[in-house]
Design a protein around this motif. Structure first.
Motif, short mmCIF file in Angstrom:
data_model
loop_
_atom_site.label_atom_id
_atom_site.label_comp_id
_atom_site.label_asym_id
_atom_site.label_seq_id
_atom_site.Cartn_x
_atom_site.Cartn_y
_atom_site.Cartn_z
N VAL A 1 0.86 -1.24 -0.13
CA VAL A 1 -0.02 -0.15 0.13
C VAL A 1 0.92 1.25 -0.03
O VAL A 1 0.50 2.24 -0.88
N ALA A 2 1.79 1.16 0.93
CA ALA A 2 2.88 2.43 0.97
C ALA A 2 3.56 2.52 -0.64
O ALA A 2 3.66 3.70 -0.98
N ALA A 3 3.83 1.45 -1.32
CA ALA A 3 4.36 1.51 -2.42
C ALA A 3 3.42 2.09 -3.54
O ALA A 3 3.92 3.02 -4.41
N VAL A 4 2.20 1.83 -3.45
CA VAL A 4 1.37 2.53 -4.41
C VAL A 4 1.15 4.03 -4.04
O VAL A 4 1.22 4.74 -5.17
N THR A 5 1.24 4.42 -2.81
CA THR A 5 1.10 5.82 -2.76
C THR A 5 2.22 6.52 -3.24
O THR A 5 2.17 7.72 -3.50
N GLU A 6 3.60 5.86 -2.85
CA GLU A 6 4.90 6.48 -3.36
C GLU A 6 4.91 6.74 -4.67
O GLU A 6 5.26 7.59 -5.45
N ASP B 1 5.13 10.05 -7.10
CA ASP B 1 6.48 9.91 -8.00
C ASP B 1 5.95 10.39 -9.35
O ASP B 1 6.46 10.95 -10.34
N LEU B 2 4.59 9.78 -9.72
CA LEU B 2 4.21 9.85 -11.13
C LEU B 2 3.49 11.32 -11.47
O LEU B 2 3.75 11.84 -12.57
N ILE B 3 2.97 11.85 -10.43
CA ILE B 3 2.53 13.31 -10.69
C ILE B 3 3.53 14.32 -10.19
O ILE B 3 3.22 15.57 -10.71
N SER B 4 4.85 14.11 -9.73
CA SER B 4 5.74 15.12 -9.31
C SER B 4 6.27 15.86 -10.20
O SER B 4 6.14 17.19 -10.40
N THR B 5 6.60 15.36 -11.24
CA THR B 5 7.34 16.16 -12.57
C THR B 5 6.20 16.91 -13.16
O THR B 5 6.49 18.19 -13.36
N PRO B 6 4.93 16.54 -13.53
CA PRO B 6 4.13 17.36 -14.19
C PRO B 6 3.56 18.63 -13.24
O PRO B 6 3.40 19.70 -13.58
N ALA C 1 6.18 24.08 -6.94
CA ALA C 1 5.36 23.12 -6.45
C ALA C 1 5.72 21.67 -6.23
O ALA C 1 6.49 21.35 -6.80
N LEU C 2 5.28 21.36 -4.98
CA LEU C 2 5.93 19.98 -4.43
C LEU C 2 4.44 19.26 -4.17
O LEU C 2 3.34 19.34 -4.17
N VAL C 3 4.69 17.94 -3.94
CA VAL C 3 3.67 16.84 -3.96
C VAL C 3 4.16 16.16 -2.28
O VAL C 3 5.08 15.67 -2.30
N GLY C 4 3.11 16.24 -1.73
CA GLY C 4 3.18 15.53 -0.26
C GLY C 4 2.31 14.63 0.07
O GLY C 4 1.03 14.46 -0.70
N THR C 5 2.40 13.94 0.97
CA THR C 5 1.61 12.79 1.74
C THR C 5 1.22 12.98 3.26
O THR C 5 1.27 12.06 3.65
N PHE C 6 0.77 13.98 3.10
CA PHE C 6 0.28 14.41 4.77
C PHE C 6 -1.14 14.34 5.05
O PHE C 6 -1.79 14.34 4.04
N SER C 7 -1.59 14.44 6.23
CA SER C 7 -2.99 14.27 6.80
C SER C 7 -3.56 15.75 6.30
O SER C 7 -2.79 16.78 6.54
N VAL D 1 0.44 19.85 -4.13
CA VAL D 1 -0.45 18.73 -4.12
C VAL D 1 -0.37 17.96 -3.03
O VAL D 1 0.99 17.61 -2.76
N ASN D 2 -1.31 17.51 -2.23
CA ASN D 2 -1.36 16.63 -1.28
C ASN D 2 -2.04 15.50 -1.55
O ASN D 2 -3.24 15.51 -1.90
N ILE D 3 -1.42 14.34 -1.37
CA ILE D 3 -2.22 12.89 -1.42
C ILE D 3 -2.39 12.35 -0.24
O ILE D 3 -1.52 11.91 0.67
N PHE D 4 -3.57 11.86 0.12
CA PHE D 4 -3.90 11.26 1.44
C PHE D 4 -4.70 10.05 1.16
O PHE D 4 -5.94 10.19 0.48
N LEU D 5 -4.41 8.92 1.62
CA LEU D 5 -5.32 7.51 1.68
C LEU D 5 -6.01 7.62 2.62
O LEU D 5 -5.71 7.42 3.75
N TYR D 6 -7.55 7.87 2.26
CA TYR D 6 -8.52 7.99 3.16
C TYR D 6 -9.48 6.88 3.59
O TYR D 6 -10.01 6.60 4.55
#
Length: 111
Positions: free
Chosen positions: A7-12, A16-21, A29-35, A47-52
């Protein structure tokens, strides 16, 4: 699921996939995975990605039953079929429409 890191690999991978665009659309602009309620660590612009939510995939949950030999020895373990639900939030300067531009870049990449 291969192991406890799947699951952590999917989030990472998603990050990684959206960081460059994201970086190419809005400089810095940066991409994070915070609450989402951890406002101190959110990147602006970014952009923030959160697995809810994680839920079992109803269509695939019984497709992979355990395979056993005639004496009962396990040959192959069943795989966990999961649906991962992510919340993507966009931050930046609204006067130059940074959040909307970031949304467009991510939607284009994921499509």
């Amino acid at each position: 699921m291969s192991n406890e890191l799947a699951v952590a690999a999917v989030t990472e991978t998603l990050r990684d996939l959206i960081s460059t665009p994201v970086h190419n659309t809005v400089t810095g602009a940066l991409v994070g995975t915070f609450s989402p309620d951890d406002t101190a660590n959110l990147f602006k612009p970014g952009v923030n990605i959160f697995l809810y939510q994680v839920s079992p995939n109803a269509a695939l949950r019984n497709a992979d039953l355990p395979t056993r030999t005639p004496d009962g020895t396990l040959l192959r373990r069943p795989q966990a079929a999961l649906d991962l639900h992510y919340l993507l939030t966009y931050y930046g300067d609204y006067s130059v429409l940074e959040p909307q531009r970031l949304l467009g870049a991510v939607a284009k990449t994921l499509h």
